[in-house]
Write a protein that holds these residues in place. Sequence first.
Motif, PDB file in Angstrom:
ATOM      1  N   THR A 235       0.866  -1.172   0.000  1.00 21.82           N
ATOM      2  CA  THR A 235       0.000   0.000   0.000  1.00 21.82           C
ATOM      3  C   THR A 235       0.905   1.225   0.000  1.00 21.82           C
ATOM      4  O   THR A 235       1.645   1.470   0.950  1.00 21.82           O
ATOM      5  N   LYS A 236       0.870   1.977  -1.105  1.00 25.27           N
ATOM      6  CA  LYS A 236       1.826   3.070  -1.285  1.00 25.27           C
ATOM      7  C   LYS A 236       1.647   4.156  -0.226  1.00 25.27           C
ATOM      8  O   LYS A 236       0.585   4.303   0.363  1.00 25.27           O
ATOM      9  N   ARG A 237       2.717   4.894  -0.044  1.00 27.52           N
ATOM     10  CA  ARG A 237       2.810   5.837   1.074  1.00 27.52           C
ATOM     11  C   ARG A 237       1.577   6.734   1.205  1.00 27.52           C
ATOM     12  O   ARG A 237       0.999   6.850   2.288  1.00 27.52           O
ATOM     13  N   GLU A 238       1.187   7.384   0.122  1.00 29.37           N
ATOM     14  CA  GLU A 238       0.085   8.340   0.200  1.00 29.37           C
ATOM     15  C   GLU A 238      -1.235   7.642   0.524  1.00 29.37           C
ATOM     16  O   GLU A 238      -2.021   8.118   1.352  1.00 29.37           O
ATOM     17  N   VAL A 239      -1.460   6.497  -0.111  1.00 27.92           N
ATOM     18  CA  VAL A 239      -2.687   5.738   0.143  1.00 27.92           C
ATOM     19  C   VAL A 239      -2.669   5.171   1.561  1.00 27.92           C
ATOM     20  O   VAL A 239      -3.699   5.122   2.249  1.00 27.92           O
ATOM     21  N   ARG A 240      -1.483   4.764   2.003  1.00 33.28           N
ATOM     22  CA  ARG A 240      -1.335   4.227   3.355  1.00 33.28           C
ATOM     23  C   ARG A 240      -1.697   5.278   4.402  1.00 33.28           C
ATOM     24  O   ARG A 240      -2.340   4.978   5.419  1.00 33.28           O
ATOM     25  N   PHE A 372     -17.559   6.440   0.816  1.00 30.67           N
ATOM     26  CA  PHE A 372     -16.594   6.118  -0.231  1.00 30.67           C
ATOM     27  C   PHE A 372     -15.636   7.286  -0.436  1.00 30.67           C
ATOM     28  O   PHE A 372     -16.017   8.462  -0.325  1.00 30.67           O
ATOM     29  N   THR A 373     -14.403   6.946  -0.769  1.00 28.73           N
ATOM     30  CA  THR A 373     -13.406   7.937  -1.179  1.00 28.73           C
ATOM     31  C   THR A 373     -12.637   7.356  -2.353  1.00 28.73           C
ATOM     32  O   THR A 373     -12.273   6.171  -2.339  1.00 28.73           O
ATOM     33  N   ARG A 374     -12.402   8.175  -3.371  1.00 28.39           N
ATOM     34  CA  ARG A 374     -11.527   7.740  -4.463  1.00 28.39           C
ATOM     35  C   ARG A 374     -10.203   8.487  -4.320  1.00 28.39           C
ATOM     36  O   ARG A 374     -10.166   9.716  -4.265  1.00 28.39           O
ATOM     37  N   ILE A 375      -9.141   7.723  -4.252  1.00 28.03           N
ATOM     38  CA  ILE A 375      -7.813   8.288  -4.022  1.00 28.03           C
ATOM     39  C   ILE A 375      -7.022   8.227  -5.324  1.00 28.03           C
ATOM     40  O   ILE A 375      -6.783   7.145  -5.873  1.00 28.03           O
ATOM     41  N   SER A 376      -6.627   9.377  -5.803  1.00 26.86           N
ATOM     42  CA  SER A 376      -5.875   9.457  -7.055  1.00 26.86           C
ATOM     43  C   SER A 376      -4.553  10.157  -6.774  1.00 26.86           C
ATOM     44  O   SER A 376      -4.533  11.311  -6.325  1.00 26.86           O
ATOM     45  N   ILE A 377      -3.449   9.463  -7.015  1.00 23.44           N
ATOM     46  CA  ILE A 377      -2.118   9.983  -6.700  1.00 23.44           C
ATOM     47  C   ILE A 377      -1.283  10.048  -7.976  1.00 23.44           C
ATOM     48  O   ILE A 377      -1.278   9.113  -8.790  1.00 23.44           O
ATOM     49  N   TRP A 389       4.232  14.023 -14.775  1.00 18.59           N
ATOM     50  CA  TRP A 389       3.386  13.354 -13.792  1.00 18.59           C
ATOM     51  C   TRP A 389       3.012  11.951 -14.271  1.00 18.59           C
ATOM     52  O   TRP A 389       2.562  11.785 -15.390  1.00 18.59           O
ATOM     53  N   LYS A 390       3.211  10.997 -13.384  1.00 22.81           N
ATOM     54  CA  LYS A 390       2.802   9.626 -13.677  1.00 22.81           C
ATOM     55  C   LYS A 390       1.776   9.202 -12.642  1.00 22.81           C
ATOM     56  O   LYS A 390       2.050   9.220 -11.433  1.00 22.81           O
ATOM     57  N   GLY A 391       0.603   8.831 -13.120  1.00 14.63           N
ATOM     58  CA  GLY A 391      -0.468   8.471 -12.208  1.00 14.63           C
ATOM     59  C   GLY A 391      -0.341   7.037 -11.712  1.00 14.63           C
ATOM     60  O   GLY A 391       0.007   6.131 -12.460  1.00 14.63           O
ATOM     61  N   MET A 392      -0.633   6.844 -10.425  1.00 16.81           N
ATOM     62  CA  MET A 392      -0.727   5.505  -9.854  1.00 16.81           C
ATOM     63  C   MET A 392      -2.158   5.003 -10.046  1.00 16.81           C
ATOM     64  O   MET A 392      -3.064   5.796 -10.355  1.00 16.81           O
ATOM     65  N   SER A 393      -2.349   3.729  -9.875  1.00 18.26           N
ATOM     66  CA  SER A 393      -3.709   3.179 -10.004  1.00 18.26           C
ATOM     67  C   SER A 393      -4.636   3.857  -9.001  1.00 18.26           C
ATOM     68  O   SER A 393      -4.296   3.991  -7.815  1.00 18.26           O
ATOM     69  N   GLN A 394      -5.789   4.287  -9.487  1.00 19.25           N
ATOM     70  CA  GLN A 394      -6.759   4.891  -8.579  1.00 19.25           C
ATOM     71  C   GLN A 394      -7.269   3.855  -7.591  1.00 19.25           C
ATOM     72  O   GLN A 394      -7.494   2.694  -7.935  1.00 19.25           O
ATOM     73  N   VAL A 395      -7.445   4.279  -6.354  1.00 21.58           N
ATOM     74  CA  VAL A 395      -7.906   3.390  -5.294  1.00 21.58           C
ATOM     75  C   VAL A 395      -9.268   3.864  -4.807  1.00 21.58           C
ATOM     76  O   VAL A 395      -9.464   5.039  -4.492  1.00 21.58           O
ATOM     77  N   THR A 396     -10.214   2.942  -4.770  1.00 23.61           N
ATOM     78  CA  THR A 396     -11.515   3.236  -4.175  1.00 23.61           C
ATOM     79  C   THR A 396     -11.524   2.680  -2.753  1.00 23.61           C
ATOM     80  O   THR A 396     -11.223   1.504  -2.539  1.00 23.61           O
ATOM     81  N   GLN A 397     -11.835   3.551  -1.813  1.00 24.12           N
ATOM     82  CA  GLN A 397     -11.830   3.142  -0.404  1.00 24.12           C
ATOM     83  C   GLN A 397     -13.232   3.250   0.169  1.00 24.12           C
ATOM     84  O   GLN A 397     -13.905   4.276   0.030  1.00 24.12           O
TER      85      GLN A 397
END
Length: 403
Positions: A235-240, A372-377, A389-397
């Motif tokens: 779980t990447k830093r920002e999402v973590r 719900f939250t959608r996390i886009s990094i 900018w390189k986007g990481m996979s969007q995460v739905t929480q």
Amino acid sequence: MDKKWLSIVGIGEDGIEGLSLMARSLFDQAHIIMGGERHLAMLSPNDSREKFIWRSPFQDSIAEIIQRRGESICILASGDPMCYGVGATILKHIPISEVTIIPSLSAFSLACSRLGWNFTEVECLSLCGRPASLLQSYIYPGAKLLILSEGKNTPGIVAGMLTNRGYGDSKVTVLERMDGIHERILTGVAASWHETDIAALNTLAVECIADVGIVALSRFPGLPDSAFHHDGQLTKREVRSVTLSSLAPLPGELLWDIGAGCGSISIEWMRGHVRCRAIAIEQNSTRLKYIADNASALGTPHLQVIAGKAPEVIQNLPTPDAIFIGGGVTAPGLFDICWNALRSGGRIVANVVTLEGEQTLFRWYEKVGGNFTRISIQRAEPIGKFLGWKGMSQVTQWVGYKL
């Protein structure tokens, strides 16, 4: 039984003569004396009362005390029995209504008085009967640490750990047999520590000084991804950081980390407070090793790791306060088991990156609510000579609360 038949008396290196009037009275009136070998050696040779030395395992001594319930027993304990001492353990089995506790000065208080340290600004821990890797989460620039040693080898072990972490300039002080006639203080630097002639009874004081260029590891959520050994299942830093904020750990709470990967969520949960507990569930054998290595390196050696696939292996685990589902969201029956196991007032946090995972989460949203939250990094990465900018996979929480 309301009568206070058991007394636990803190004793220092000055022995029986150093006891307060109340402590001495309890000691003199007792019919049975219990304690460590060192404590019982302080008694007069003419003391003919029944005596018991602590057994190994310690639980056998607890059973002995309970068996003699109601008899007049005095336990001699080092310093403050409620500060990493036998008092806290005994009170798990015998109510305070039956016990009188008279503390002496703790090793921590004595060390602060010798060093001139403000006790409220010091980090305290014990390595007696505990993994030395517990120290790892206490190390940061400027930290003042007081450590109860396992024995004479603890200072060398701690000095080595500090040096390996990039804190070789840290000041290390060993305080031996404090408050006794053989009291001695040794001081040195971690990187050049060489003392081996050290008393088994010692307390260690450390002033943490980081080497130039060392990046400190914060206790707040969001350790660098590079702090973990992993195979990409992380779980990447920002999402973590967002995930741990949603999990909202409180001291003493238990987390189930399902599909733990390299253990980053459960490890950061436990780093948040010394009393936080976590169980990491992972089926991949390589990742299980990553979890164990990371837990040791980052100061959470008590992280419980369970090998296996959810939901099969989670059926009889202790009741969790929070559950994180980072993998296996679509496994049949997983959410039902987790929701039923969760205590009232607990929460489930689940992260997904697939449409199928989102469908599962939405069904539970319809069933129990939540949010719900959608996390886009996006991270800046080189594109030729430039940055882009390189986007990481969007995460739905999804976060669900069991009311």
